[in-house]
Design a protein around this motif. Sequence first.
Motif, PDB file in Angstrom:
ATOM      1  N   ALA A 218     -47.972 149.914 146.695  1.00 42.80           N
ATOM      2  CA  ALA A 218     -46.969 150.416 147.640  1.00 42.80           C
ATOM      3  C   ALA A 218     -47.013 151.941 147.732  1.00 42.80           C
ATOM      4  CB  ALA A 218     -45.581 149.940 147.220  1.00 42.80           C
ATOM      5  N   ALA A 219     -47.116 152.607 146.595  1.00 38.71           N
ATOM      6  CA  ALA A 219     -47.151 154.074 146.590  1.00 38.71           C
ATOM      7  C   ALA A 219     -48.390 154.595 147.303  1.00 38.71           C
ATOM      8  CB  ALA A 219     -47.103 154.586 145.153  1.00 38.71           C
ATOM      9  N   ALA A 220     -49.515 153.916 147.122  1.00 38.08           N
ATOM     10  CA  ALA A 220     -50.767 154.373 147.734  1.00 38.08           C
ATOM     11  C   ALA A 220     -50.803 154.118 149.232  1.00 38.08           C
ATOM     12  CB  ALA A 220     -51.951 153.680 147.065  1.00 38.08           C
ATOM     13  N   THR A 221     -50.100 153.073 149.674  1.00 35.22           N
ATOM     14  CA  THR A 221     -50.128 152.719 151.094  1.00 35.22           C
ATOM     15  C   THR A 221     -48.955 153.288 151.874  1.00 35.22           C
ATOM     16  OG1 THR A 221     -48.933 150.662 150.654  1.00 35.22           O
ATOM     17  CG2 THR A 221     -51.346 150.558 150.636  1.00 35.22           C
ATOM     18  N   GLY A 222     -47.892 153.658 151.167  1.00 33.44           N
ATOM     19  CA  GLY A 222     -46.689 154.101 151.854  1.00 33.44           C
ATOM     20  C   GLY A 222     -45.891 152.963 152.452  1.00 33.44           C
ATOM     21  N   ARG A 223     -46.188 151.736 152.047  1.00 37.41           N
ATOM     22  CA  ARG A 223     -45.471 150.573 152.555  1.00 37.41           C
ATOM     23  C   ARG A 223     -44.460 150.092 151.514  1.00 37.41           C
ATOM     24  NH1 ARG A 223     -48.685 145.639 154.239  1.00 37.41           N
ATOM     25  NH2 ARG A 223     -46.643 145.158 155.159  1.00 37.41           N
ATOM     26  N   PRO A 224     -43.331 149.516 151.924  1.00 41.64           N
ATOM     27  CA  PRO A 224     -42.323 149.003 150.978  1.00 41.64           C
ATOM     28  C   PRO A 224     -42.692 147.611 150.481  1.00 41.64           C
ATOM     29  CG  PRO A 224     -41.526 148.721 153.220  1.00 41.64           C
ATOM     30  CD  PRO A 224     -42.855 149.450 153.330  1.00 41.64           C
ATOM     31  N   LEU A 225     -43.730 147.535 149.657  1.00 36.92           N
ATOM     32  CA  LEU A 225     -44.189 146.251 149.125  1.00 36.92           C
ATOM     33  C   LEU A 225     -43.397 145.887 147.874  1.00 36.92           C
ATOM     34  CD1 LEU A 225     -48.034 146.925 149.392  1.00 36.92           C
ATOM     35  CD2 LEU A 225     -46.544 145.831 151.089  1.00 36.92           C
ATOM     36  N   SER A 226     -43.239 144.586 147.629  1.00 40.08           N
ATOM     37  CA  SER A 226     -42.461 144.156 146.470  1.00 40.08           C
ATOM     38  C   SER A 226     -43.115 142.944 145.816  1.00 40.08           C
ATOM     39  CB  SER A 226     -41.029 143.802 146.881  1.00 40.08           C
ATOM     40  OG  SER A 226     -41.017 142.721 147.802  1.00 40.08           O
ATOM     41  N   TYR A 227     -42.683 142.697 144.598  1.00 39.87           N
ATOM     42  CA  TYR A 227     -43.142 141.533 143.832  1.00 39.87           C
ATOM     43  C   TYR A 227     -41.934 140.686 143.472  1.00 39.87           C
ATOM     44  CZ  TYR A 227     -44.455 138.791 139.730  1.00 39.87           C
ATOM     45  OH  TYR A 227     -44.635 137.766 138.837  1.00 39.87           O
ATOM     46  N   ARG A 228     -42.063 139.357 143.649  1.00 41.96           N
ATOM     47  CA  ARG A 228     -40.988 138.436 143.271  1.00 41.96           C
ATOM     48  C   ARG A 228     -41.554 137.363 142.352  1.00 41.96           C
ATOM     49  NH1 ARG A 228     -38.821 133.834 145.997  1.00 41.96           N
ATOM     50  NH2 ARG A 228     -39.939 134.413 147.918  1.00 41.96           N
ATOM     51  N   ALA A 229     -41.018 137.301 141.151  1.00 46.67           N
ATOM     52  CA  ALA A 229     -41.470 136.302 140.180  1.00 46.67           C
ATOM     53  C   ALA A 229     -40.807 134.961 140.452  1.00 46.67           C
ATOM     54  CB  ALA A 229     -41.154 136.774 138.766  1.00 46.67           C
ATOM     55  N   VAL A 230     -41.569 133.890 140.322  1.00 45.68           N
ATOM     56  CA  VAL A 230     -41.043 132.534 140.437  1.00 45.68           C
ATOM     57  C   VAL A 230     -41.582 131.717 139.264  1.00 45.68           C
ATOM     58  CG1 VAL A 230     -40.823 132.604 142.947  1.00 45.68           C
ATOM     59  CG2 VAL A 230     -42.972 131.816 141.909  1.00 45.68           C
ATOM     60  N   SER A 231     -41.021 130.551 139.059  1.00 45.21           N
ATOM     61  CA  SER A 231     -41.521 129.671 138.010  1.00 45.21           C
ATOM     62  C   SER A 231     -42.838 129.041 138.452  1.00 45.21           C
ATOM     63  CB  SER A 231     -40.504 128.567 137.709  1.00 45.21           C
ATOM     64  OG  SER A 231     -40.409 127.682 138.817  1.00 45.21           O
ATOM     65  N   THR A 232     -43.622 128.599 137.479  1.00 39.52           N
ATOM     66  CA  THR A 232     -44.864 127.927 137.846  1.00 39.52           C
ATOM     67  C   THR A 232     -44.580 126.632 138.607  1.00 39.52           C
ATOM     68  OG1 THR A 232     -44.908 126.933 135.630  1.00 39.52           O
ATOM     69  CG2 THR A 232     -46.268 128.878 135.983  1.00 39.52           C
ATOM     70  N   ARG A 233     -43.468 125.983 138.279  1.00 41.96           N
ATOM     71  CA  ARG A 233     -43.128 124.749 138.995  1.00 41.96           C
ATOM     72  C   ARG A 233     -42.878 125.046 140.471  1.00 41.96           C
ATOM     73  NH1 ARG A 233     -38.225 120.499 137.438  1.00 41.96           N
ATOM     74  NH2 ARG A 233     -38.567 119.072 139.189  1.00 41.96           N
ATOM     75  N   ASP A 234     -42.101 126.090 140.746  1.00 40.81           N
ATOM     76  CA  ASP A 234     -41.832 126.450 142.140  1.00 40.81           C
ATOM     77  C   ASP A 234     -43.110 126.902 142.843  1.00 40.81           C
ATOM     78  OD1 ASP A 234     -39.190 125.793 141.922  1.00 40.81           O
ATOM     79  OD2 ASP A 234     -38.492 127.851 141.598  1.00 40.81           O
ATOM     80  N   TYR A 235     -43.970 127.590 142.096  1.00 44.34           N
ATOM     81  CA  TYR A 235     -45.215 128.045 142.705  1.00 44.34           C
ATOM     82  C   TYR A 235     -46.111 126.849 143.031  1.00 44.34           C
ATOM     83  CZ  TYR A 235     -49.096 131.179 143.723  1.00 44.34           C
ATOM     84  OH  TYR A 235     -50.105 131.867 144.356  1.00 44.34           O
TER      85      TYR A 235
END
Length: 297
Positions: A218-235
Amino acid sequence: MTNTAHDTTQDTTQDTTHDTARNTRGTTLVVTGASGRTGSRVARAAEAAGLTVRAASRATGFDWWDDSTWADTLRGADAAYLALPSDVGAPGAAEAVGALAREAVGLGVRRLVLLSARGEDQALPTEEALRASGADWTVVRAAWFAQNFSEGPLVAELRQRGELVFPAGEVREPFLDVRDIADVVVAALTAGDRHTGRTLTLSGGRLLTFGEAVAEIAAATGRPLSYRAVSTRDYGKALAGFGVPPREAAALTSIFDTLLDGRNAHLSDGVEKVLGRAPRSFSDFVREEAAAGTWRP
């Protein structure tokens, strides 16, 4: 760094350079997955080292799951790089690698290098199948690829949605540049018997959570990118929604449960031991890919 480690690094670099010059002439290397993340880099690095590369993919008539396609690809080669299109710990992987390795040995292709995964229990039967084949083998156990953020399904999420959803929690991983894998594979193939019968464990040089990795992007691109953790079951449910077959989705979630439980939150020194240099940095990878527009929507 101690003097002993420094001396070892110097010796490795000098000997590898000498052996490369001696061993690459006239060597034909079969590269499976030659259009993939690691195979394409292995092919380029091998050609740069003077090897003759024979690309093996469905485009060239080779199919990991159709043994009738193997002989024509292997015959007359000297070595092969084995990278499965599915995970090395997926159902059927050990059987496929073992069968192909035995056929390769029978055709005179004794020098085999297998791409495996660091810390993945499910990959151990595949590694053992290679060892039992009679080949002159090397196993390369790699940490999570840095290029998983720039190639494949994860990059599409970052480009299109600005969010990476993945079951990694806050686990730290030393993301590894696949170009380092390629360099190690070529070194293993061109350094005489130095790496025959050995398991080489590779990682990048810095531990990051997936969230921290996305923040760097995100810092390198200037975009508001994010990470969201989920359980392996949901994934796993999400994978099924994307059309991944149930058996494959179940295998992947089981593998993620293993790989992302914290066991890999440490550095490995395989790159330095084999190549005599530090691994490429994740920050440099991010800067290069951002400059190339990899994460632009």
